[in-house]
Scaffold this active site. Structure first.
Site, PDB file in Angstrom:
ATOM      1  N   LYS A   1       0.855  -1.180   0.000  1.00  0.00           N
ATOM      2  CA  LYS A   1       0.000   0.000   0.000  1.00  0.00           C
ATOM      3  C   LYS A   1       0.893   1.233   0.000  1.00  0.00           C
ATOM      4  O   LYS A   1       1.688   1.437   0.919  1.00  0.00           O
ATOM      5  CB  LYS A   1      -0.899  -0.014   1.232  1.00  0.00           C
ATOM      6  CG  LYS A   1      -1.758   1.235   1.358  1.00  0.00           C
ATOM      7  CD  LYS A   1      -2.745   1.110   2.508  1.00  0.00           C
ATOM      8  CE  LYS A   1      -3.534   2.386   2.688  1.00  0.00           C
ATOM      9  NZ  LYS A   1      -4.517   2.286   3.757  1.00  0.00           N
TER      10      LYS A   1
ATOM     11  N   LYS B   1      -2.186  -1.520  -3.816  1.00  0.00           N
ATOM     12  CA  LYS B   1      -3.052  -0.332  -3.743  1.00  0.00           C
ATOM     13  C   LYS B   1      -2.218   0.936  -3.792  1.00  0.00           C
ATOM     14  O   LYS B   1      -1.233   1.017  -3.068  1.00  0.00           O
ATOM     15  CB  LYS B   1      -3.807  -0.404  -2.416  1.00  0.00           C
ATOM     16  CG  LYS B   1      -4.701   0.772  -2.153  1.00  0.00           C
ATOM     17  CD  LYS B   1      -5.277   0.678  -0.777  1.00  0.00           C
ATOM     18  CE  LYS B   1      -5.966   1.978  -0.460  1.00  0.00           C
ATOM     19  NZ  LYS B   1      -6.296   2.112   0.905  1.00  0.00           N
TER      20      LYS B   1
HETATM   21  C1  PBG Z   1      -7.425   3.218   5.572  1.00  0.00           C
HETATM   22  C2  PBG Z   1      -7.701   3.162   4.121  1.00  0.00           C
HETATM   23  C3  PBG Z   1      -7.524   4.148   3.144  1.00  0.00           C
HETATM   24  C4  PBG Z   1      -8.048   3.621   1.959  1.00  0.00           C
HETATM   25  C5  PBG Z   1      -8.480   2.338   2.237  1.00  0.00           C
HETATM   26  N1  PBG Z   1      -8.238   2.066   3.570  1.00  0.00           N
HETATM   27  C6  PBG Z   1      -7.047   5.543   3.231  1.00  0.00           C
HETATM   28  C7  PBG Z   1      -5.669   5.854   3.605  1.00  0.00           C
HETATM   29  O1  PBG Z   1      -4.806   5.007   3.754  1.00  0.00           O
HETATM   30  O2  PBG Z   1      -5.465   7.049   3.792  1.00  0.00           O
HETATM   31  C8  PBG Z   1      -8.126   4.349   0.652  1.00  0.00           C
HETATM   32  C9  PBG Z   1      -9.122   3.820  -0.311  1.00  0.00           C
HETATM   33  C10 PBG Z   1      -9.431   4.730  -1.440  1.00  0.00           C
HETATM   34  O3  PBG Z   1      -8.796   5.758  -1.675  1.00  0.00           O
HETATM   35  O4  PBG Z   1     -10.386   4.389  -2.168  1.00  0.00           O
HETATM   36  N2  PBG Z   1      -6.118   3.289   5.958  1.00  0.00           N
END
Ligand code: PBG
Length: 328
Positions: A199, A252
């Site tokens: 991520k 992601k």
């Molecule tokens: C929580 C999380 C996030 C997303 C999914 N889980 C946001 C982040 O890390 O700031 C983002 C999903 C999206 O942008 O559609 N940590």
């Protein structure tokens, strides 16, 4: 003999031929629909930067999930919007919190639906970071090991409510092993773990943070999410999570990281999941609304590219409209 002898265009001549030789095809079975859930009744708050996406009360979330399921989408992933936030995000493991309530209601309303939950602290903390903060070397940082304890409580709460899959998205080291052990010790060895393994610290999460109210009050997430310049590190993260017991791993965002999806696919044999994130959705919607792009065509092209790169499953806000566009 006429030149050239190799004529790839022969197989592009009719739609029947094209469909016969198509290497990648989309199905609604590929999709997971993200849902933002809150307390209350008959609430559908539109998210301005994500046209078509709403913050939903549990009754409305059930309607949305049923609609998705009717169109062949087998799964949803839940994000909670709590009434109270504090420094350690204690609403995250509230048995009466929106996620736990929604999981129970969804499993009752549509038993075959695969219910996933996002496990993270950022929606529940008043500072908006993904864990417990401490001072270290003159900086405010997220305390890795203290956060593992909080994530374990949240995952257990979701498992007890009946979640089929829990998905830690915090990027703390060692959380997969910690969650696996916590779930197993509590008798939830059948609950699957989907790890947000690679991520990245991405600007594409902006609209999500509006939807989830989870923007960090100070600083950013670069101290725990990955640097966009790194690919080998993604493989390392993925290997660690698989070794710790992840059943599926996620890359992601998706669109700016198709190379990572491809490399990860070649590296592991667990299912690879990609998150077509909020900013990717917002770009398609904005250009579509302006008449600058053919929205439906671009949506399907984006989803096809993610699958072609190697994703087995795609989390996408387009899930229902894409299923419809595919004829389901
Ligand atoms: C929580 C999380 C996030 C997303 C999914 N889980 C946001 C982040 O890390 O700031 C983002 C999903 C999206 O942008 O559609 N940590």
């Amino acid at each position: 003999m006429s030149f050239p002898t190799q004529r790839p265009r022969r197989l592009r001549r009719t739609e029947t031929l094209r469909s016969m030789v198509r290497e990648t095809t989309l199905s609604p079975k590929d999709f997971v629909l993200p849902l933002f859930v809150l307390h209350g009744k008959q609430i559908r708050n539109p998210v301005a930067s994500m046209p078509g996406v709403f913050q939903l009360s549990v009754d409305e979330a059930i309607k949305e999930a049923k609609l998705a399921y009717t169109h062949g989408v087998p799964s949803v992933i839940l994000f909670g919007l709590p009434e109270h936030k504090d420094a350690i995000g204690s609403s995250g493991w509230d048995d009466k919190g929106p996620v736990a309530v929604a999981v129970r209601a969804l499993k009752e309303a549509v038993p075959e639906l695969c219910v996933m939950t996002d496990v993270c602290m950022c929606e529940y903390t008043d500072h908006g970071h993904c864990g417990k903060l401490v001072q270290s070397r003159g900086q405010t940082v997220v305390d890795n090991d203290a956060t593992l304890e909080l994530l374990a409580r949240e995952a257990l709460c979701h498992a007890e409510a009946g979640a089929d899959v829990v998905a830690p998205s915090d990027m703390m080291d060692g959380r997969v092993a910690k969650l696996r052990k916590t779930l197993d010790d509590a008798g939830h060895s059948e609950v699957a773990l989907l790890s947000y393994a690679a991520k990245y610290a991405s600007g594409f999460y902006g609209p999500f943070r509006e939807a989830a109210g989870s923007t960090p009050q100070q600083g950013d997430r670069r101290g725990y999410q990955m640097d966009p310049g790194n690919a080998r590190e993604a493989l390392r993260e993925v290997q660690l999570d698989v070794a710790e017991g992840a059943d599926m791993i996620m890359v992601k965002p998706a669109l700016s990281y198709l190379d990572i999806i491809g490399r990860v696919r070649a590296e592991v044999n667990v299912p690879v999941v990609a998150y077509n994130v909020s900013g990717e959705y917002a770009m398609v919607k904005a250009a579509g609304q302006n008449g600058w792009l053919d929205e439906q065509r671009v949506m399907l092209e984006v989803l096809t590219s993610i699958k072609r790169a190697g994703a087995d499953i795609i989390l996408t806000y387009h899930a229902i409209e894409a299923a419809r566009a595919l004829g389901y």
